[in-house]
Design a protein around this motif. Structure first.
Motif, short mmCIF file in Angstrom:
data_model
loop_
_atom_site.label_atom_id
_atom_site.label_comp_id
_atom_site.label_asym_id
_atom_site.label_seq_id
_atom_site.Cartn_x
_atom_site.Cartn_y
_atom_site.Cartn_z
N VAL A 61 0.84 -1.20 0.00
CA VAL A 61 0.00 0.00 0.00
C VAL A 61 0.87 1.25 0.00
N SER A 62 2.12 1.11 0.42
CA SER A 62 3.03 2.27 0.43
C SER A 62 3.25 2.82 -0.98
N ARG A 63 3.02 2.00 -2.00
CA ARG A 63 3.16 2.52 -3.38
C ARG A 63 2.14 3.61 -3.65
N ALA A 64 0.94 3.43 -3.11
CA ALA A 64 -0.09 4.48 -3.26
C ALA A 64 0.33 5.74 -2.52
N PHE A 65 0.98 5.56 -1.36
CA PHE A 65 1.42 6.72 -0.59
C PHE A 65 2.55 7.47 -1.32
N GLU A 66 3.40 6.71 -2.00
CA GLU A 66 4.48 7.34 -2.76
C GLU A 66 3.91 8.23 -3.88
N LYS A 67 2.82 7.79 -4.49
CA LYS A 67 2.19 8.60 -5.54
C LYS A 67 1.60 9.88 -4.96
N ILE A 68 1.04 9.78 -3.76
CA ILE A 68 0.51 10.98 -3.10
C ILE A 68 1.65 11.95 -2.79
N ALA A 69 2.77 11.41 -2.30
CA ALA A 69 3.92 12.25 -1.96
C ALA A 69 4.52 12.94 -3.17
N ALA A 70 4.31 12.36 -4.36
CA ALA A 70 4.87 12.94 -5.58
C ALA A 70 4.01 14.07 -6.15
N ARG A 71 2.82 14.30 -5.59
CA ARG A 71 1.94 15.34 -6.12
C ARG A 71 2.45 16.73 -5.76
N PRO A 72 2.20 17.70 -6.65
CA PRO A 72 2.56 19.09 -6.32
C PRO A 72 1.84 19.53 -5.04
N GLY A 73 2.54 20.26 -4.21
CA GLY A 73 1.93 20.77 -2.99
C GLY A 73 2.17 19.91 -1.77
N PHE A 74 2.83 18.75 -1.92
CA PHE A 74 3.12 17.88 -0.78
C PHE A 74 4.53 18.13 -0.28
N ARG A 75 4.68 18.18 1.03
CA ARG A 75 6.00 18.30 1.62
C ARG A 75 6.06 17.45 2.89
N PHE A 76 7.16 16.73 3.08
CA PHE A 76 7.36 15.87 4.25
C PHE A 76 8.39 16.52 5.16
N LEU A 77 8.04 16.63 6.45
CA LEU A 77 8.96 17.16 7.45
C LEU A 77 9.14 16.09 8.53
N GLY A 78 10.15 15.24 8.32
CA GLY A 78 10.44 14.18 9.26
C GLY A 78 11.39 14.64 10.36
N ASN A 79 11.47 13.85 11.42
CA ASN A 79 12.31 14.16 12.57
C ASN A 79 11.84 15.42 13.29
N VAL A 80 10.52 15.65 13.26
CA VAL A 80 9.92 16.81 13.91
C VAL A 80 8.81 16.31 14.84
N GLU A 81 8.93 16.62 16.13
CA GLU A 81 7.94 16.14 17.09
C GLU A 81 7.08 17.29 17.59
N VAL A 82 5.77 17.18 17.32
CA VAL A 82 4.82 18.16 17.82
C VAL A 82 4.65 17.93 19.33
N GLY A 83 4.79 18.99 20.09
CA GLY A 83 4.78 18.88 21.55
C GLY A 83 6.17 19.00 22.13
N LEU A 84 7.20 18.85 21.27
CA LEU A 84 8.59 18.99 21.71
C LEU A 84 9.30 20.07 20.88
N ASP A 85 9.35 19.86 19.56
CA ASP A 85 10.02 20.83 18.69
C ASP A 85 9.13 22.02 18.38
N VAL A 86 7.83 21.82 18.41
CA VAL A 86 6.87 22.88 18.15
C VAL A 86 5.60 22.54 18.93
N THR A 87 4.98 23.53 19.55
CA THR A 87 3.75 23.27 20.30
C THR A 87 2.56 23.24 19.35
N PRO A 88 1.45 22.60 19.76
CA PRO A 88 0.25 22.62 18.92
C PRO A 88 -0.22 24.04 18.60
#
Length: 455
Positions: A61-88
């Motif tokens: 199913v990750s293949r479908a997710f890869e296609k979503i990630a390839a769409r214009p307007g998508f950005r991934f920000l990994g290694n970021v923890e909400v509640g630690l690096d940035v508050t809600p």
């Protein structure tokens, strides 16, 4: 929205998060951009770190997710923890809306004496360990004992039992960690007992998961025919059950008719048994169970009622698999009873019961840990439809100035982009290829971040 592009943050990167992202990016009224924020350097949530390693077909199913990630307007920000690096609150200020799709990250507790003895483990920790989650690679599971007891009657419980019974040949083509493979193959386990508090009709397995137990190369599956005798309420429930439940009972009856083939390990399925204590002086030595009788619950099923009959099962390991549970994030509404964000169709609710403008949730943190991977698509679509409806009606708050990327840069947070994840992915696949494996995962934070920086 007066035609301007909607900027949405999605916290989490599992199936619910990606389905939400896909639905948002397909919107034309209004158009949307998505920043997906993930605590780990890697996406996909339980598809990567929860699906059993010997079930590679579920990970496609990750293949479908890869296609979503390839769409214009998508950005991934990994290694970021909400509640630690940035508050809600800080996060909400940068976006028109925030969707939390953070799953259910801990196990429900049994609430019995001895639950925290060494040798008693929550299922999530074993699953995370053999799947290569970087937070769990320092755990040491002592598999030298002869018997393990798995408490639970869902697919995760069967996954654990099956994984502990696999041979080296069966594990060789999986993406389980090398340490887990060596520990499982070299373990002293001879019997894995799976306990369900209700009967075979109420077990929440899929037929495919159950059937697999009967196909293990190195383990017999054992079911006492007496365990399959149905009380009147269960027999009536079976009459009106789904094809899956009826097929499960058929498979169990077929198992009960088998003669053991003398394989080195066995998986024993037991029903109508609840743990009342885990015994041991300094570590697990046994599980005390009570035998249950089943009574109608008035809702078309049955409830387990303890009898006076008790039994002690000697064992060295206990794995508790009685359900996942969500955890709260400081600054976000949270329902401790259900382990979810209080919500109405995905709109997060304040203590007053009113929707919090611009805050949404999807997946297990919305509905609880139920369903399969595909269930999250309908769930996420409902949430996003409400978000888009609120956007068109002008109910979203005004976003502030600046960007999350600028704030994280100021705080020295090393953000892993989707390109960084693709580098990790390439390294893992290259490590696995010579062995005929889909990948050999990088198991530590340092390895993952080093790979993300490479190239």
């Amino acid at each position: 929205m007066s035609g301007r592009t909607l900027r949405v943050a999605i916290v989490g990167s599992g199936p619910a998060a990606f389905y939400a992202a896909g639905h948002l990016l397909a919107s034309e009224d209004p158009p949307a951009e998505v920043d997906m924020i993930e605590r780990l350097p890697t996406p996909w949530g339980l598809v990567r770190l929860g699906v059993a390693p010997d079930h590679p077909q579920l990970k496609t199913v990750s293949r479908a997710f890869e296609k979503i990630a390839a769409r214009p307007g998508f950005r991934f920000l990994g290694n970021v923890e909400v509640g630690l690096d940035v508050t809600p609150d800080e996060l909400a200020g940068f976006y028109d809306a925030v969707v939390y799709a953070v799953g259910s990250q801990t196990d429900r507790r049994l609430g019995i004496p001895g639950e925290d003895l060494p040798g008693s483990w929550p299922a999530t920790e074993l699953v995370a360990w053999y799947n290569g989650h970087p937070d769990f690679q320092d755990l040491e599971f002592d598999l030298s004992g002869e018997r393990a007891v798995v408490i639970g009657n869902g697919n995760v419980a069967l996954d654990l039992a099956r994984m502990l019974a696999l041979t080296r040949e069966e594990l060789a083509s999986t993406d389980a960690t090398d340490a887990a493979i060596e520990a499982i193959v070299g373990s002293g386990l001879r019997e894995i007992v799976v306990l369900g508090r209700r009967g075979p009709v109420q077990a929440s397995w899929t037929s495919a998961e159950l059937q697999e137990l009967g196909e293990l190369a190195g383990a017999d599956v054992l079911v006492d025919p007496a365990e399959l005798e149905l009380d009147p309420a269960s027999a009536a429930e079976l009459e009106h059950s789904s094809n899956i439940v009826r097929r499960n009972v058929e498979i169990l009856r077929e198992f009960s008719e088998r003669q053991p083939a003398g394989k080195p390990r066995s998986v024993r399925l037991r029903f109508r048994a609840s743990p009342v204590a885990i015994r041991g002086a300094e570590r697990v030595e046994a599980v005390e169970i009570v035998r249950n009788r089943l009574e109608e619950d008035g809702r078309g099923s049955v409830r387990a009622v303890p009898t006076e009959e008790r039994e002690v099962i000697p064992c060295e390991l206990v794995f508790r698999s009685v359900g996942y549970r969500g955890t709260g994030i400081p600054g976000m509404p949270f329902d401790e009873r259900s382990g979810t964000f209080p919500n109405d169709g995905g709109r997060v609710l304040a203590a007053s019961g009113a929707p919090v403008a611009g805050l949404y949730c999807a997946g297990w943190i919305k509905r609880g840990p139920t369903g399969v991977i595909g269930t999250n698509k309908k769930d996420a679509t409902e949430t996003v439809d409400h978000l888009l409806e609120d956007a068109r009606a002008g109910r979203l708050p005004e976003r502030g100035d600046g960007t999350l990327a600028e704030l994280l840069a100021e705080r020295g947070v090393e953000v892993v982009s989707y390109t960084g994840w693709e580098r990790i992915d390439a390294v893992e696949k290259a490590r696995g290829e010579p062995q005929g494996r889909p990948r050999v995962k990088l198991g530590t934070w340092d390895e993952l971040l080093d790979a993300a920086r490479s190239g």
